[in-house]
Structures are given as C-alpha cells and as structure tokens.
Design a protein around this motif. Structure first.
Motif, mmCIF file in Angstrom:
data_model
loop_
_atom_site.group_PDB
_atom_site.id
_atom_site.type_symbol
_atom_site.label_atom_id
_atom_site.label_comp_id
_atom_site.label_asym_id
_atom_site.label_seq_id
_atom_site.Cartn_x
_atom_site.Cartn_y
_atom_site.Cartn_z
ATOM 1 N N VAL A 19 8.763 -0.202 2.494
ATOM 2 C CA VAL A 19 7.545 0.372 1.911
ATOM 3 C C VAL A 19 6.355 0.115 2.835
ATOM 4 N N CYS A 20 6.246 -1.109 3.332
ATOM 5 C CA CYS A 20 5.160 -1.435 4.263
ATOM 6 C C CYS A 20 5.272 -0.586 5.520
ATOM 7 N N LEU A 25 3.479 3.866 8.980
ATOM 8 C CA LEU A 25 3.845 5.145 9.580
ATOM 9 C C LEU A 25 2.944 6.272 9.067
ATOM 10 N N SER A 26 2.620 6.249 7.768
ATOM 11 C CA SER A 26 1.724 7.266 7.202
ATOM 12 C C SER A 26 0.357 7.221 7.866
ATOM 13 N N SER A 118 -0.456 3.007 -5.975
ATOM 14 C CA SER A 118 -1.803 2.445 -5.817
ATOM 15 C C SER A 118 -2.085 2.124 -4.357
ATOM 16 N N LEU A 119 -1.111 1.527 -3.682
ATOM 17 C CA LEU A 119 -1.285 1.245 -2.254
ATOM 18 C C LEU A 119 -1.492 2.530 -1.467
ATOM 19 N N LEU A 120 -0.711 3.539 -1.785
ATOM 20 C CA LEU A 120 -0.827 4.810 -1.080
ATOM 21 C C LEU A 120 -2.191 5.453 -1.335
ATOM 22 N N ILE A 126 -9.072 4.885 2.258
ATOM 23 C CA ILE A 126 -9.690 4.090 3.317
ATOM 24 C C ILE A 126 -9.430 4.644 4.718
ATOM 25 N N VAL A 127 -8.221 5.096 5.012
ATOM 26 C CA VAL A 127 -7.875 5.515 6.374
ATOM 27 C C VAL A 127 -8.789 6.619 6.911
#
Length: 171
Positions: A19-20, A25-26, A118-120, A126-127
């Motif tokens: 997942v990390c 990668l995203s 939520s992380l995504l 932010i990115v």
C-alpha cells in the motif's frame, strides 16, 4: 502482495507495505504526468479527482450505511463518527485517535479498510499543492536545493508522524 497479505499475513510478512509503495508510485506518476504541462490547474485537477475518487467512495459509504441499517446491532448512531471520518477523508487519523488499528483485525466495522482511501485522498490533496509550490520555487531557488529541502522535510515527517501515532496508541 496486498491480496496475499489479506489471505494469510504469515505467507508474506510485510505485505502491507505494498500500500505504501502504491502511494509513492501514485505520487511519482502524478509528477511525471504533469511535469511538462505548462497550464497545470489545481482546481481542474481537484474536480477530476473528486469525480474519480470521492464520489464513488461516498456512494460506497452511503450504501454501506443503508445495508447495515438492516442489522439492529449495527445502527447509524454507532457508526456516525466513523462514517463521517471516512467521508471527511481523515479515517486513518480517526482510527489512531480512538486506539483502533487496521492490523489488529479485531473490529466489526465495515469501514476499517477505509484508512487507505483516507491516505489516498490526503495525498491527492497535498501532492498537487507541493508540486505547484515546487515548480514556483524552482524559479527562484535551484532545483537541487529544492530537492534537498523536500528530502529533509520527508525525513522530518518520518519521525514526527510515527511519534504522533505512538502517542495515541492504546497501552
């Protein structure tokens, strides 16, 4: 790796790191795909991501709430803080604050797995801002200096975030 980890964690210890890796990668692919765009628009990017990520996630949450309404022991009132944390995009932080852990697998919540979304969502928020700031700053500061600053900020966040998680972890 994620599938194998979910089937049996002992088959692939550390499989959750996929997942990390996917999130890293995203972010990398985001930068590569937008690096040569001269007219990158943050509002246009956010509107696309809302349509692709947020609306399907909101639909899943609402359908899940509807489905669990048929089970008396899983009422909306009990799921309200958790479902709001999913819809708000901070479920990972909510789980930490209430002492839950996805990895403990001792929960009856249908939203436990939503920490990833939520992380995504947080990364998608932010990115683009970091990217726009990085592009703007490289007009005034050399590229290598900016890269070093981002590496330093990353290393600092790697120390701060685990400290926050450990501070709120149940004893």
């Amino acid at each position: 790796a994620v599938l194998i980890y979910h089937i049996n964690p002992e088959l692939l210890p550390g499989g959750f790191l996929a997942v990390c890796s996917f999130l890293v990668l995203s972010g990398y692919l985001f930068v590569i795909s937008n690096a040569n765009k001269k007219n990158f628009s943050i509002p246009a990017y956010y509107s696309k991501r809302i349509i692709r990520l947020y609306l399907p996630m909101a639909l899943v949450v609402l359908l899940t709430l509807y489905a669990i309404s048929f089970f008396p022991d899983l009422m909306w009132l009990n799921k309200k803080p958790e479902s709001l944390s999913v819809l708000g995009g901070y479920n990972n932080w909510w789980q930490i604050s209430v002492g839950r852990s996805y990895f403990a697998r001792v929960t009856s919540s249908p939203f436990t797995h939503m920490w990833y979304i939520s992380l995504l969502l947080q990364a998608e928020l932010i990115v683009p801002l970091l990217y726009a700031g990085f592009k703007a700053a490289t007009r005034y500061i050399k590229y290598n200096v900016m890269l070093i600053l981002f590496v330093i900020l990353t290393v600092i966040s790697m120390g701060v975030i685990p400290a926050l998680i450990n501070k709120n972890a149940p004893e």
